[in-house]
Write an enzyme that holds these catalytic residues in place. Structure first.
Site, mmCIF file in Angstrom:
data_model
loop_
_atom_site.group_PDB
_atom_site.id
_atom_site.type_symbol
_atom_site.label_atom_id
_atom_site.label_comp_id
_atom_site.label_asym_id
_atom_site.label_seq_id
_atom_site.Cartn_x
_atom_site.Cartn_y
_atom_site.Cartn_z
ATOM 1 N N ARG A 87 -15.642 1.142 -3.172
ATOM 2 C CA ARG A 87 -15.111 -0.113 -2.085
ATOM 3 C C ARG A 87 -15.397 -0.016 -1.102
ATOM 4 O O ARG A 87 -15.178 0.387 -0.335
ATOM 5 C CB ARG A 87 -13.750 -0.951 -2.678
ATOM 6 C CG ARG A 87 -14.014 -1.616 -2.069
ATOM 7 C CD ARG A 87 -12.749 -2.845 -2.331
ATOM 8 N NE ARG A 87 -11.026 -2.188 -1.715
ATOM 9 C CZ ARG A 87 -10.200 -2.314 -2.072
ATOM 10 N NH1 ARG A 87 -9.821 -3.476 -2.098
ATOM 11 N NH2 ARG A 87 -9.397 -1.619 -1.143
ATOM 12 N N CYS A 125 -9.341 -2.833 -11.242
ATOM 13 C CA CYS A 125 -8.799 -2.157 -10.774
ATOM 14 C C CYS A 125 -7.278 -2.946 -9.369
ATOM 15 O O CYS A 125 -6.873 -1.547 -8.908
ATOM 16 C CB CYS A 125 -9.728 -1.639 -9.337
ATOM 17 S SG CYS A 125 -10.425 -3.297 -8.582
ATOM 18 N N ASP A 142 -4.588 -9.072 -5.217
ATOM 19 C CA ASP A 142 -5.098 -10.531 -4.585
ATOM 20 C C ASP A 142 -5.096 -11.588 -5.247
ATOM 21 O O ASP A 142 -4.369 -13.004 -5.020
ATOM 22 C CB ASP A 142 -5.865 -10.177 -4.083
ATOM 23 C CG ASP A 142 -5.579 -9.114 -2.197
ATOM 24 O OD1 ASP A 142 -4.965 -9.451 -2.102
ATOM 25 O OD2 ASP A 142 -6.683 -8.324 -1.777
ATOM 26 N N ARG A 164 -10.764 2.675 -2.689
ATOM 27 C CA ARG A 164 -10.178 2.329 -1.445
ATOM 28 C C ARG A 164 -10.502 2.781 0.125
ATOM 29 O O ARG A 164 -9.640 3.601 0.719
ATOM 30 C CB ARG A 164 -8.575 1.487 -1.435
ATOM 31 C CG ARG A 164 -8.112 0.985 -2.009
ATOM 32 C CD ARG A 164 -6.651 1.038 -2.025
ATOM 33 N NE ARG A 164 -5.955 -0.583 -2.877
ATOM 34 C CZ ARG A 164 -6.068 -0.285 -4.058
ATOM 35 N NH1 ARG A 164 -5.414 1.214 -4.450
ATOM 36 N NH2 ARG A 164 -5.542 -0.860 -4.990
ATOM 37 N N HIS A 166 0.766 -1.438 -0.228
ATOM 38 C CA HIS A 166 -0.033 -0.071 -0.105
ATOM 39 C C HIS A 166 1.261 1.341 0.411
ATOM 40 O O HIS A 166 0.423 2.379 -0.444
ATOM 41 C CB HIS A 166 -0.976 -0.462 1.117
ATOM 42 C CG HIS A 166 -2.062 -0.898 0.652
ATOM 43 N ND1 HIS A 166 -1.801 -2.368 1.143
ATOM 44 C CD2 HIS A 166 -3.560 -0.412 -0.376
ATOM 45 C CE1 HIS A 166 -3.191 -2.849 0.546
ATOM 46 N NE2 HIS A 166 -3.355 -1.938 -0.315
ATOM 47 N N GLU A 184 -11.175 -11.519 -6.507
ATOM 48 C CA GLU A 184 -9.507 -11.252 -6.614
ATOM 49 C C GLU A 184 -8.892 -12.085 -5.328
ATOM 50 O O GLU A 184 -8.416 -12.538 -5.644
ATOM 51 C CB GLU A 184 -9.510 -10.247 -5.740
ATOM 52 C CG GLU A 184 -10.574 -9.841 -4.304
ATOM 53 C CD GLU A 184 -9.794 -8.188 -3.874
ATOM 54 O OE1 GLU A 184 -9.178 -7.826 -3.556
ATOM 55 O OE2 GLU A 184 -11.174 -7.801 -2.840
HETATM 56 C C1 PEP Z 1 -6.464 -5.611 -5.640
HETATM 57 O O1 PEP Z 1 -6.865 -6.650 -4.994
HETATM 58 O O2 PEP Z 1 -6.136 -5.698 -7.021
HETATM 59 C C2 PEP Z 1 -6.881 -4.892 -4.767
HETATM 60 C C3 PEP Z 1 -7.414 -3.848 -6.492
HETATM 61 O O3 PEP Z 1 -7.558 -4.316 -3.690
HETATM 62 P P1 PEP Z 1 -5.711 -3.918 -2.925
HETATM 63 O O4 PEP Z 1 -4.670 -3.866 -2.963
HETATM 64 O O5 PEP Z 1 -6.636 -3.481 -1.993
HETATM 65 O O6 PEP Z 1 -5.522 -5.342 -2.027
HETATM 66 MG MG MG Z 2 -7.434 -6.923 -3.050
#
Ligand code: PEP
Ligand code: MG
Length: 540
Positions: A329, A499, A452, A293, A186, A428
């Site tokens: 989300r 995404c 994910d 997010r 992140h 995911e």
């Molecule tokens: C993903 O898993 O691709 C996603 C967009 O969610 P995050 O990166 O917040 O887990």
């Molecule tokens: Mg994710």
């Protein structure tokens, strides 16, 4: 040269500033000089006031009035004679040292506010904690003051949290470098949203640098040069100018819109984690928001944001994006994102644990407050609800029952919302891609979360720099699951976007277009590159 992972494009030539969180250690022994402790306390309050004034100005400029309001509450506590009076009393009457007195009174007020049955007052507990800690840091001479950075600062840290970045001066900070993390961690995602050059996963950069050290950060190749010689500086200055020139030229694609030969639109949307990330999406011509997010709205505070607070944030996004779609989300906490006020039992595998929708089903009140806020915001724009970590049909049905219950409540309360609000899911988890045909019948859209999906399909931790070479978006197993999801969506007459970071990865664009992906959603800084690649493909 030090090698890391190129996380956010750009070249930065500047000087190091290390971001370290020093631990607060409070001396519990009685004071020896009460007069000196009192004077120290008063000075610390004055310093804290000045710092909060600077932070408020900065927040106003970079994030807007709503985000800056928190500093008004902080200032209010500093001015409050009862709060300061109680601390001075503990110094004078109980003989405590100033830091211990502040800690004691902070704890008392924090508990008092936290136990109130009014949301607004409960949230003030977080402000008390912040203000109290600021006074204590001033008393102990611990500096977290990043308000006075020199030009061209490169922030070097073990890792970065959202609150670390929120306090940084965007005009002065030109790059982030971290010890840990991968392309989809992140902190990397945040650097791309802020369009700040970044290299992550260097291993041990914090142990190799000192404040003020000259540094070059190559966010294109993932390379770092410490105390570079003049030839290296000249070389990178050239690369930087070429990069900036190319970025300027790419602006040409800002207002381009695309469609497939059959007339289906191809959208290039933006991912955001806060209202301030909208700027990069709007500046680069994003066709809407494909992923908000929302967990970042919940993080770095002591209590969950109220329905009203969330409503204001989602409404602001919907209004600023003016009629374009905004996919929001629901809370994705767990994995590498934790909330101090929602402790989760220690888990062996947090990414496989009580995360996202699973956690929301355990804390239905928290989930309902968010759903109600999202529904209310849908009266102000094209707001769409997206559910994360869906693995089977039952989870969709359970979430939809809660959404329907919230709709009924709002209806009876006479509050406006879009009764036809689209509800979609993230694909995911591999099981979701495999039964995508079943899931597609229950929802209005899919968005593939490759960050994910890749880690779960290939059993490769997205955070682990040691195995990042195995984290391959183009692995045939991953591509097959993506294709199955897109096909299932189209079969059911719904759209399918993406995404995860793969949507902004130029290596994958052509393949995804060939599969017929409807929407690509990415950090604002990648939008123009992807628009340019789509322009070339559609003209072929
Ligand atoms: C993903 O898993 O691709 C996603 C967009 O969610 P995050 O990166 O917040 O887990
Ligand atoms: Mg994710």
């Amino acid at each position: 040269m030090i090698k890391g992972i190129a996380a956010s494009k750009g070249i930065a030539i500047g000087t190091v500033r290390i971001l370290k969180h020093q631990e607060i250690v409070i001396d519990p022994t009685p004071s020896t000089d009460r007069v000196e402790e009192l004077a120290g306390f008063k000075k610390a309050v004055e310093n804290a006031k000045a710092q909060i004034g600077v932070l408020k100005e900065k927040a106003l400029k970079s994030m807007g009035e709503h985000e800056a309001m928190v500093f008004d509450s902080h200032a209010m506590f500093l001015e409050d004679p009862e709060f300061a009076g109680a601390i001075m009393e503990a110094i004078e009457n109980d003989g405590l040292r100033a830091p211990a007195a502040t800690e004691q009174v902070k704890g008392f007020y924090k508990n008092l506010f936290a136990s109130m049955d009014n949301d607004y007052m409960r949230e003030r507990a977080a402000d008390i904690e912040d203000v109290g800690n600021r006074i204590i840091r001033n008393l102990l001479g611990i500096s977290d003051d990043f308000s006075d950075l020199p030009e061209n600062t490169v922030v070097v840290a073990h890792d970065l949290t959202p609150s670390d970045t929120a306090g940084l001066d965007r005009d002065k900070v030109i790059a982030f470098v971290t010890d840990i993390g991968g392309f989809t961690s992140h902190s990397a995602i945040m650097a791309r949203s802020l369009e700040i050059c970044s290299v992550v996963g260097t291993g041990n950069i914090t142990s190799l640098v000192a404040d003020g050290m000259p540094i070059i950060v190559d966010g294109l190749m993932g390379e770092i040069y410490l105390t570079p010689d003049t030839d290296t500086v000249a070389k990178y200055d050239g690369i930087k100018q070429a990069f900036l020139k190319k970025r300027e030229e790419m602006k040409h694609y800002k207002n381009s819109h695309f469609s497939y030969a059959d007339g289906r639109e191809i959208l290039v949307a933006g991912n955001i984690g806060s209202v301030k990330d909208l700027d990069a999406v709007l500046e680069n011509g994003g066709d809407g928001i494909g992923l908000f997010r929302t967990e970042f709205v919940f993080m770095d505070r002591d209590a969950a944001p109220t329905e009203e607070e969330q409503y204001q944030i989602y409404k602001t996004v919907a209004e600023r994006i003016a009629g374009k779609p905004v996919v929001i989300r629901t809370l994705d906490i767990g994995g590498d994102k934790q909330l101090s006020y929602l402790p989760i039992d220690a888990e062996m595998n947090p990414f496989l644990g009580l995360r996202a929708i699973r956690l929301c089903f355990k804390h239905v009140d928290l989930f309902k407050a968010q759903i109600r806020a999202l529904l209310r915001a849908s009266a102000h724009g094209d707001v769409q609800i997206m559910l994360p970590m869906i693995g089977n049909v039952n989870e969709i049905l359970e979430a939809k029952a809660i959404i329907n219950a919230c709709k009924a409540e709002l209806e009876s309360e006479g509050l406006a919302f879009n009764a036809e609000i689209p509800v979609g899911i993230m694909i995911e988890i591999p099981s979701a891609a495999i039964v995508a045909d079943q899931l597609a019948r229950e929802v209005d859209f899919f968005s593939i979360g490759t960050n994910d999906l890749i880690q779960y399909t290939l059993a490769v931790d997205r955070m682990n720099a040691n195995i990042s070479h195995l984290y391959d978006p183009m692995n045939p197993a991953v591509l097959r699951l993506i294709k199955m999801s897109i096909d299932a969506a189209h079969e059911a007459g719904i759209w399918c976007g993406m995404c995860g970071e793969m949507a902004g990865d130029l290596r994958a664009t052509e393949t995804l277009l060939e599969m017929g992906l409807d929407e690509f959603s990415m950090s604002g800084s990648s939008i123009l590159d992807i628009k340019a690649a789509i322009a070339i493909w559609v003209e072929k």
